[in-house]
Write a protein that holds these residues in place. Sequence first.
Motif, PDB file in Angstrom:
ATOM      1  N   LEU A 145     -10.664-111.727   6.194  1.00 41.10           N
ATOM      2  CA  LEU A 145     -10.779-110.766   5.152  1.00 41.10           C
ATOM      3  C   LEU A 145      -9.440-110.888   4.298  1.00 41.10           C
ATOM      4  CD1 LEU A 145     -12.171-107.400   6.345  1.00 41.10           C
ATOM      5  CD2 LEU A 145     -13.463-109.025   4.589  1.00 41.10           C
ATOM      6  N   GLU A 146      -8.543-111.604   4.487  1.00 36.46           N
ATOM      7  CA  GLU A 146      -7.244-111.914   3.906  1.00 36.46           C
ATOM      8  C   GLU A 146      -7.510-112.418   2.596  1.00 36.46           C
ATOM      9  OE1 GLU A 146      -3.785-111.717   3.854  1.00 36.46           O
ATOM     10  OE2 GLU A 146      -3.899-110.305   5.799  1.00 36.46           O
ATOM     11  N   PRO A 147      -8.265-113.523   2.203  1.00 38.64           N
ATOM     12  CA  PRO A 147      -8.562-113.911   0.918  1.00 38.64           C
ATOM     13  C   PRO A 147      -9.314-112.977  -0.092  1.00 38.64           C
ATOM     14  CG  PRO A 147      -9.337-115.539   2.584  1.00 38.64           C
ATOM     15  CD  PRO A 147      -8.900-114.128   3.281  1.00 38.64           C
ATOM     16  N   PHE A 148      -9.473-111.640   0.531  1.00 37.30           N
ATOM     17  CA  PHE A 148     -10.459-110.993  -0.450  1.00 37.30           C
ATOM     18  C   PHE A 148      -9.442-109.648  -0.382  1.00 37.30           C
ATOM     19  CE2 PHE A 148     -13.236-113.514   2.113  1.00 37.30           C
ATOM     20  CZ  PHE A 148     -13.809-114.290   0.933  1.00 37.30           C
ATOM     21  N   LYS A 149      -8.368-109.766  -0.267  1.00 34.65           N
ATOM     22  CA  LYS A 149      -7.398-108.563  -0.080  1.00 34.65           C
ATOM     23  C   LYS A 149      -7.591-107.856  -1.842  1.00 34.65           C
ATOM     24  CE  LYS A 149      -3.684-108.177   2.145  1.00 34.65           C
ATOM     25  NZ  LYS A 149      -2.328-108.522   2.814  1.00 34.65           N
ATOM     26  N   ASP A 150      -7.641-108.672  -2.783  1.00 32.01           N
ATOM     27  CA  ASP A 150      -7.692-107.949  -4.232  1.00 32.01           C
ATOM     28  C   ASP A 150      -8.907-107.345  -4.457  1.00 32.01           C
ATOM     29  OD1 ASP A 150      -5.202-109.030  -4.673  1.00 32.01           O
ATOM     30  OD2 ASP A 150      -6.110-110.898  -5.767  1.00 32.01           O
ATOM     31  N   ALA A 151     -10.132-107.862  -3.805  1.00 32.40           N
ATOM     32  CA  ALA A 151     -11.305-107.334  -3.988  1.00 32.40           C
ATOM     33  C   ALA A 151     -11.263-105.775  -3.110  1.00 32.40           C
ATOM     34  CB  ALA A 151     -12.539-107.923  -3.581  1.00 32.40           C
ATOM     35  N   LEU A 152     -10.866-105.951  -2.134  1.00 29.81           N
ATOM     36  CA  LEU A 152     -10.700-104.733  -1.270  1.00 29.81           C
ATOM     37  C   LEU A 152      -9.735-103.861  -1.766  1.00 29.81           C
ATOM     38  CD1 LEU A 152     -10.150-106.432   2.329  1.00 29.81           C
ATOM     39  CD2 LEU A 152     -12.110-104.933   1.744  1.00 29.81           C
ATOM     40  N   PHE A 173       2.812-103.854  17.795  1.00 28.60           N
ATOM     41  CA  PHE A 173       1.988-102.911  16.748  1.00 28.60           C
ATOM     42  C   PHE A 173       1.936-103.308  15.589  1.00 28.60           C
ATOM     43  CE2 PHE A 173       2.931-100.528  20.620  1.00 28.60           C
ATOM     44  CZ  PHE A 173       1.813 -99.402  20.690  1.00 28.60           C
ATOM     45  N   LEU A 174       0.934-103.103  14.858  1.00 32.24           N
ATOM     46  CA  LEU A 174       0.517-103.697  13.395  1.00 32.24           C
ATOM     47  C   LEU A 174       0.719-102.462  12.214  1.00 32.24           C
ATOM     48  CD1 LEU A 174      -2.033-106.490  14.174  1.00 32.24           C
ATOM     49  CD2 LEU A 174       0.390-106.763  13.906  1.00 32.24           C
ATOM     50  N   THR A 175       0.851-102.690  11.309  1.00 33.83           N
ATOM     51  CA  THR A 175       0.956-101.581  10.484  1.00 33.83           C
ATOM     52  C   THR A 175      -0.136-101.650   9.749  1.00 33.83           C
ATOM     53  OG1 THR A 175       3.325-101.517  10.152  1.00 33.83           O
ATOM     54  CG2 THR A 175       2.061-100.445   8.389  1.00 33.83           C
ATOM     55  N   MET A 176      -1.107-100.527   9.473  1.00 32.45           N
ATOM     56  CA  MET A 176      -2.166-100.208   8.622  1.00 32.45           C
ATOM     57  C   MET A 176      -1.992 -99.894   7.214  1.00 32.45           C
ATOM     58  SD  MET A 176      -5.617-100.663   8.860  1.00 32.45           S
ATOM     59  CE  MET A 176      -5.889-100.400  10.571  1.00 32.45           C
ATOM     60  N   PRO A 177      -2.020-100.668   6.055  1.00 31.62           N
ATOM     61  CA  PRO A 177      -1.678-100.368   4.870  1.00 31.62           C
ATOM     62  C   PRO A 177      -2.539 -99.370   4.267  1.00 31.62           C
ATOM     63  CG  PRO A 177      -1.931-102.765   4.920  1.00 31.62           C
ATOM     64  CD  PRO A 177      -2.408-102.052   6.306  1.00 31.62           C
ATOM     65  N   LYS A 178      -1.997 -98.801   3.229  1.00 33.92           N
ATOM     66  CA  LYS A 178      -2.814 -97.435   2.347  1.00 33.92           C
ATOM     67  C   LYS A 178      -3.527 -97.931   1.486  1.00 33.92           C
ATOM     68  CE  LYS A 178      -0.520 -93.117   4.139  1.00 33.92           C
ATOM     69  NZ  LYS A 178      -0.128 -92.040   3.520  1.00 33.92           N
ATOM     70  N   ASP A 179      -3.651 -99.123   0.913  1.00 31.87           N
ATOM     71  CA  ASP A 179      -4.036 -99.732  -0.363  1.00 31.87           C
ATOM     72  C   ASP A 179      -5.489-100.195  -0.214  1.00 31.87           C
ATOM     73  OD1 ASP A 179      -3.722-101.904   0.889  1.00 31.87           O
ATOM     74  OD2 ASP A 179      -2.317-102.845  -0.410  1.00 31.87           O
ATOM     75  N   GLY A 180      -6.340-100.032   1.092  1.00 28.69           N
ATOM     76  CA  GLY A 180      -7.667-100.439   1.272  1.00 28.69           C
ATOM     77  C   GLY A 180      -7.791-101.656   1.771  1.00 28.69           C
ATOM     78  N   THR A 181      -6.525-102.468   2.286  1.00 27.78           N
ATOM     79  CA  THR A 181      -6.528-103.701   2.969  1.00 27.78           C
ATOM     80  C   THR A 181      -6.366-103.643   4.260  1.00 27.78           C
ATOM     81  OG1 THR A 181      -4.120-104.004   2.546  1.00 27.78           O
ATOM     82  CG2 THR A 181      -5.645-105.067   0.815  1.00 27.78           C
ATOM     83  N   GLY A 182      -6.315-102.444   4.826  1.00 27.29           N
ATOM     84  CA  GLY A 182      -6.097-102.311   6.337  1.00 27.29           C
ATOM     85  C   GLY A 182      -7.140-103.137   7.346  1.00 27.29           C
ATOM     86  N   VAL A 183      -8.161-103.214   6.669  1.00 25.75           N
ATOM     87  CA  VAL A 183      -9.363-103.780   7.306  1.00 25.75           C
ATOM     88  C   VAL A 183      -9.039-105.517   7.627  1.00 25.75           C
ATOM     89  CG1 VAL A 183     -11.282-102.024   6.870  1.00 25.75           C
ATOM     90  CG2 VAL A 183     -10.571-104.371   5.283  1.00 25.75           C
ATOM     91  N   ALA A 184      -8.362-105.830   6.512  1.00 24.53           N
ATOM     92  CA  ALA A 184      -7.786-107.235   6.649  1.00 24.53           C
ATOM     93  C   ALA A 184      -6.784-107.441   7.999  1.00 24.53           C
ATOM     94  CB  ALA A 184      -7.016-107.566   5.491  1.00 24.53           C
ATOM     95  N   VAL A 185      -6.093-106.367   8.413  1.00 25.86           N
ATOM     96  CA  VAL A 185      -5.217-106.450   9.417  1.00 25.86           C
ATOM     97  C   VAL A 185      -6.079-106.608  10.451  1.00 25.86           C
ATOM     98  CG1 VAL A 185      -3.536-105.340  10.762  1.00 25.86           C
ATOM     99  CG2 VAL A 185      -3.515-105.026   8.213  1.00 25.86           C
ATOM    100  N   LEU A 186      -7.008-106.036  10.593  1.00 27.11           N
ATOM    101  CA  LEU A 186      -8.085-106.182  11.849  1.00 27.11           C
ATOM    102  C   LEU A 186      -8.774-107.369  11.913  1.00 27.11           C
ATOM    103  CD1 LEU A 186      -9.840-102.558  11.656  1.00 27.11           C
ATOM    104  CD2 LEU A 186      -7.878-103.329  13.331  1.00 27.11           C
ATOM    105  N   ASP A 187      -9.302-107.816  10.643  1.00 30.78           N
ATOM    106  CA  ASP A 187      -9.954-109.217  10.484  1.00 30.78           C
ATOM    107  C   ASP A 187      -9.435-109.929   9.487  1.00 30.78           C
ATOM    108  OD1 ASP A 187     -11.859-111.081  10.193  1.00 30.78           O
ATOM    109  OD2 ASP A 187     -13.510-109.850   9.472  1.00 30.78           O
ATOM    110  N   PRO A 188      -8.513-111.128  10.049  1.00 26.49           N
ATOM    111  CA  PRO A 188      -7.896-111.981   9.182  1.00 26.49           C
ATOM    112  C   PRO A 188      -8.462-112.770   8.273  1.00 26.49           C
ATOM    113  CG  PRO A 188      -6.878-112.041  11.604  1.00 26.49           C
ATOM    114  CD  PRO A 188      -8.091-110.904  11.374  1.00 26.49           C
TER     115      PRO A 188
END
Length: 717
Positions: free
Chosen positions: A39-46, A22-37
């Motif tokens: 997107l990790e380099p773009f977490k600041d933009a998210l 089970f993975l945790t979905m953050p609340k800061d708008g970067t949850g989609v990066a958990v689904l799609d790795p």
Amino acid sequence: MLADSNTNSVPTFQSEVEPGRFLTMPKDGTGVAVLDPWLEPFKDALKSRYAMYEKCKKMIQESAGGYDNFTKGYEYFGFHVQNDNSVIYREWAPNAAGASLIGEFNNWDHNANVMQKDKYGTFFVSVPAKPDGSVAIPHNSKVKISLVMPNSGERADRLPAWAKRVVQDLNVNPNYEAVFWNPGHQYVFKNKQPPRPKSLRVYEAHVGISTTEYRVGTYKEFTQNILPRIANLGYNTIQLMAIMEHAYYASFGYQVTSFFASSSRYGNPEDLMELIDTAHGLGITVLLDVVHSHASKNVLDGLNMYDGTDHMYFHGGGKGNHDLWDSRLFNYGAYEPLRFLLSNLRYWMELFQFDGFRFDGVTSILYKHHGMSYGFSGDYREYFNELVDEEGVMYLMLANDMIHQLYPQAITIAEDVSGMPALCRPVAEGGVGFDYRLAMAVPDMWIKMLKEQSDDEWDMADIVHTLSNRRHLENNIVYAESHDQALVGDKTLAFWLMDKEMYDFMSDMTPNTPVIDRGISLHKMIRLITHTLGGEGYLNFEGNEFGHPEWLDFPRVGNNSSFHHARRQWNVVDDGLLRYKYLNEWDRAMQLAESAFGWLSSPQAYVSLKHQDDKVISYERAGLVFIFNFHTTKSFTDYRIGVEAAGEYKVVLNTDSSIFMGHDRIDENGSWFSTPEPWNNRQNYIQVYIPCRTALVLTPKDNLKWSQKDMVVSYKK
């Protein structure tokens, strides 16, 4: 898949890559990066765009108490009859120096009803009831707001921006005029809105062209004549185009002048309500093609230069102009434009009971370049850079969040060519919040193939790749052609396939020429493979289901204002002697089969075969086996097709059936028994006869919920 939640995150979810984890979905708008790795380099933009969304949502909460109040601007602005039959009118025009309400009711006297201005830039006036106690302003009488322009002091008359009805009388004035709409009764909806469809089968329609006559069709005619056709075909959703009032008919509804007025050229608002209500009674969901990506440049009957400035609802200067569309661009980050647009969405949902929206021009909203002269390659850096319009992204996040919070069953569709990641993921995860995106590359593929390649050159792998290449966990609505491909300057698939021979050889009384035979066969196959492999929803533009002859072209200067191509020729599909009926019946068979088996709401297909030399494609989805032979001349006997499930297989659909103008080369009463031997990475195989240019759909006998033999054909053979 969702599990427990905690105070620091939205719900956790089970990894599809590592079951049991089970993975945790953050609340800061970067949850989609958990689904799609990726997107990790773009977490600041998210994080940045999500923070902007949260800030604006907090502002709405603090200033108006939340979405519910903020999005009811239509209950405050515009005209409102009070209990004593006086009428209050309010209009935001912050830069105007003065204002008067004028109209037929006061003989257009600028001094009769002078408006006051509050500290927020809103002008208001109360018009007392008539001496006999009746409503101050007569129903259907013309009204305007007369504004004193800043600096010059000159007067300019404008249509109320929140007007619910505007009309055009070309004999008097080429511009639209607003009328006070107060019929004295409200339309009473009789039918409940249907449940949200699991599988979206969309019929894209335009009321005005939905008549065979050389004129504009009406809401009432659509209700009486077209809704029964759509229901009979098996579509469960209608997407209505060109409803928001637009001064130029040939703009196809994409140059909106009055955002709160349903187009008067088709009838009155109550007629549109009746259309939607009747569709609901047939179990059909109704979506509005909403245009918030831009607005008409019209000044006299639009929002442009409303209070004498170019930056009231729009960005000022060049930033507020769309050079390609010659239109104005909204300032999504400003308070009142935001209230105007969000209230507009709420208005159509609340008063007309639309079930959701297809958002036009989403690419233009998402990027500062608006998609003009910009080719998207799929590189993630294209979606997270200085060319992204964060205010536009924020607006779409707010719009989707508001719609789904207030109307959980609502549907939103994005018309976006860019392929932005997470466009169709929930806002809470950091997505933009749409439910579906249009698979715009698919119709481009079909048109390109028909224009540039012979049938022998068709690449099976390319077809499969284009149809199946979509983002995991983001829903697509796929289509072989929409209204875009029907417009003058292009050709529909039927016309690309059969062209001028459609004029002479579409009668059962004429020979079945090689061109017509090929065209009918491929028209069915293209639609079936698109429908079943390409997405989680399907769309068809009205008339294309039966291979509508000719193109679509609205009355304009270039064609001498002709209605010849601005109509749908239903007569050709209703004529029992013409071959259009076979394509119509095939389309109906696909929709009925999908309704029974639900392949659109099933996981993506498993493609087991794409054989280039044989021109054969096979895949499984929703317990069905789909087999396509695109070969121009070769038919195959005992062709091995890998299947996962063992057992006896029966026919569900067969393009070669004579009820669809096929050649009846397949015994539909027969059975195909599996052999327990691995083939093409499946556990079993069956051996089938697949004639050239034929598609076959089979399923295990115990899964046979429906077959084309269950159909009562709509035409007389």
